[in-house]
Design a protein around this motif. Structure first.
Motif, PDB file in Angstrom:
ATOM      1  N   UNK A 222      68.786  77.945  38.501  1.00 31.13           N
ATOM      2  CA  UNK A 222      69.808  78.567  37.659  1.00 31.13           C
ATOM      3  C   UNK A 222      69.608  80.081  37.589  1.00 31.13           C
ATOM      4  N   UNK A 223      68.357  80.504  37.568  1.00 31.84           N
ATOM      5  CA  UNK A 223      68.089  81.943  37.545  1.00 31.84           C
ATOM      6  C   UNK A 223      68.522  82.596  38.854  1.00 31.84           C
ATOM      7  N   UNK A 224      68.234  81.938  39.978  1.00 31.54           N
ATOM      8  CA  UNK A 224      68.618  82.488  41.284  1.00 31.54           C
ATOM      9  C   UNK A 224      70.135  82.508  41.453  1.00 31.54           C
ATOM     10  N   UNK A 225      70.799  81.551  40.810  1.00 32.82           N
ATOM     11  CA  UNK A 225      72.261  81.499  40.875  1.00 32.82           C
ATOM     12  C   UNK A 225      72.910  82.437  39.866  1.00 32.82           C
ATOM     13  N   UNK A 226      72.085  83.199  39.133  1.00 31.92           N
ATOM     14  CA  UNK A 226      72.583  84.135  38.124  1.00 31.92           C
ATOM     15  C   UNK A 226      73.488  83.417  37.129  1.00 31.92           C
ATOM     16  N   UNK A 227      72.902  82.421  36.467  1.00 33.32           N
ATOM     17  CA  UNK A 227      73.630  81.600  35.502  1.00 33.32           C
ATOM     18  C   UNK A 227      73.040  81.810  34.109  1.00 33.32           C
ATOM     19  N   UNK A 228      73.237  82.993  33.507  1.00 31.94           N
ATOM     20  CA  UNK A 228      72.628  83.267  32.201  1.00 31.94           C
ATOM     21  C   UNK A 228      73.169  82.377  31.097  1.00 31.94           C
ATOM     22  N   UNK A 229      74.420  81.917  31.242  1.00 27.90           N
ATOM     23  CA  UNK A 229      74.987  81.043  30.220  1.00 27.90           C
ATOM     24  C   UNK A 229      74.209  79.752  30.077  1.00 27.90           C
ATOM     25  N   UNK A 230      73.802  79.187  31.209  1.00 27.23           N
ATOM     26  CA  UNK A 230      73.019  77.949  31.166  1.00 27.23           C
ATOM     27  C   UNK A 230      71.656  78.203  30.534  1.00 27.23           C
ATOM     28  N   UNK A 231      71.038  79.321  30.884  1.00 24.69           N
ATOM     29  CA  UNK A 231      69.725  79.651  30.320  1.00 24.69           C
ATOM     30  C   UNK A 231      69.805  79.830  28.809  1.00 24.69           C
ATOM     31  N   UNK A 232      70.835  80.494  28.345  1.00 20.95           N
ATOM     32  CA  UNK A 232      71.020  80.679  26.901  1.00 20.95           C
ATOM     33  C   UNK A 232      71.261  79.340  26.228  1.00 20.95           C
ATOM     34  N   UNK A 233      72.069  78.490  26.841  1.00 17.89           N
ATOM     35  CA  UNK A 233      72.355  77.172  26.270  1.00 17.89           C
ATOM     36  C   UNK A 233      71.081  76.341  26.124  1.00 17.89           C
TER      37      UNK A 233
END
Length: 208
Positions: free
Chosen positions: A143-154
């Motif tokens: 998720x970090x490599x895919x630049x998915x900050x929304x998922x990380x925050x969730x």
């Protein structure tokens, strides 16, 4: 290192605190690969910096001789003052862990200090909360490599994150309640769930 990258990714999710319950290196790792030390240091600093009221706590792990494995000093320095503690508990006669002794379980005590809670002492409240689920490290990295900050925050925002092993045959310890929601109840659960349940008890103030 993957751990350093994972800590950096978790930090992007803005957690309240990160408790790292894994065996960390005793000495520099650059001999095994250029940049490994810097990668882990960056991850620790990222987790420490994202929330000054919480930050990161590193676990000192017991060794085979009954002592504690040291951690490479730069990692300790990166975690900050009082950012380490012993991931140890008093073992009952049946092999289970039920009690937090502040003189032994200093990892839990360090977490309490970072959360500005009283030093924990007493029996862990195993009635509090449902079974735990976990987020695979590989998914965090993807998720970090895919630049998915929304998922990380969730996943991580304002939460206390325990980073530990859930591998089938590594670091297991008997507990009075089966808290690993992904495993059968008769399987000896990951020892890291003891820390997670102790944190639940700490937050609720229900040590017995």
């Amino acid at each position: 290192s993957e751990l350093g990258a994972a800590l950096g990714a978790i930090a992007k999710g803005r957690p309240r605190l990160v408790a790292v319950d894994v065996v960390l290196p005793e000495r520099a790792m650059n001999a095994f690969g250029t940049g490994l030390d810097i990668a882990l240091l960056k991850g620790i600093v990222s987790a420490r910096s994202v929330n000054p009221a919480g930050g990161i706590v590193l676990a000192l792990q017991p060794d085979a001789a009954g002592g504690l494995r040291p951690i490479y000093p730069p990692y300790v320095a990166a975690a900050g003052q009082q950012g380490v503690g012993a991931a140890a508990f008093r073992i009952e006669v049946d092999g289970a862990v039920r009690f937090v002794d502040p003189d032994i379980s200093t990892f839990t005590s360090a977490i309490a200090r970072r959360l500005e809670r009283p030093t924990p002492a007493g029996y862990i409240d195993y009635t509090r909360g449902d079974g735990f689920h976990y987020v695979p490290l590989i998914e965090v990295l993807q998720r970090a490599r895919a630049d998915d900050p929304g998922w990380l925050v969730q996943q991580f925002a304002d939460k206390i994150i325990v980073v530990g092993s859930v591998l089938p045959l590594l670091d297991r310890r008997q507990q009075p309640v089966a808290l690993a929601a992904w495993e059968p109840g008769h399987v000896e659960p990951p020892a890291t769930l003891i820390h997670a349940q102790a944190i639940r008890t700490l937050l609720a103030g229900t040590f017995i």
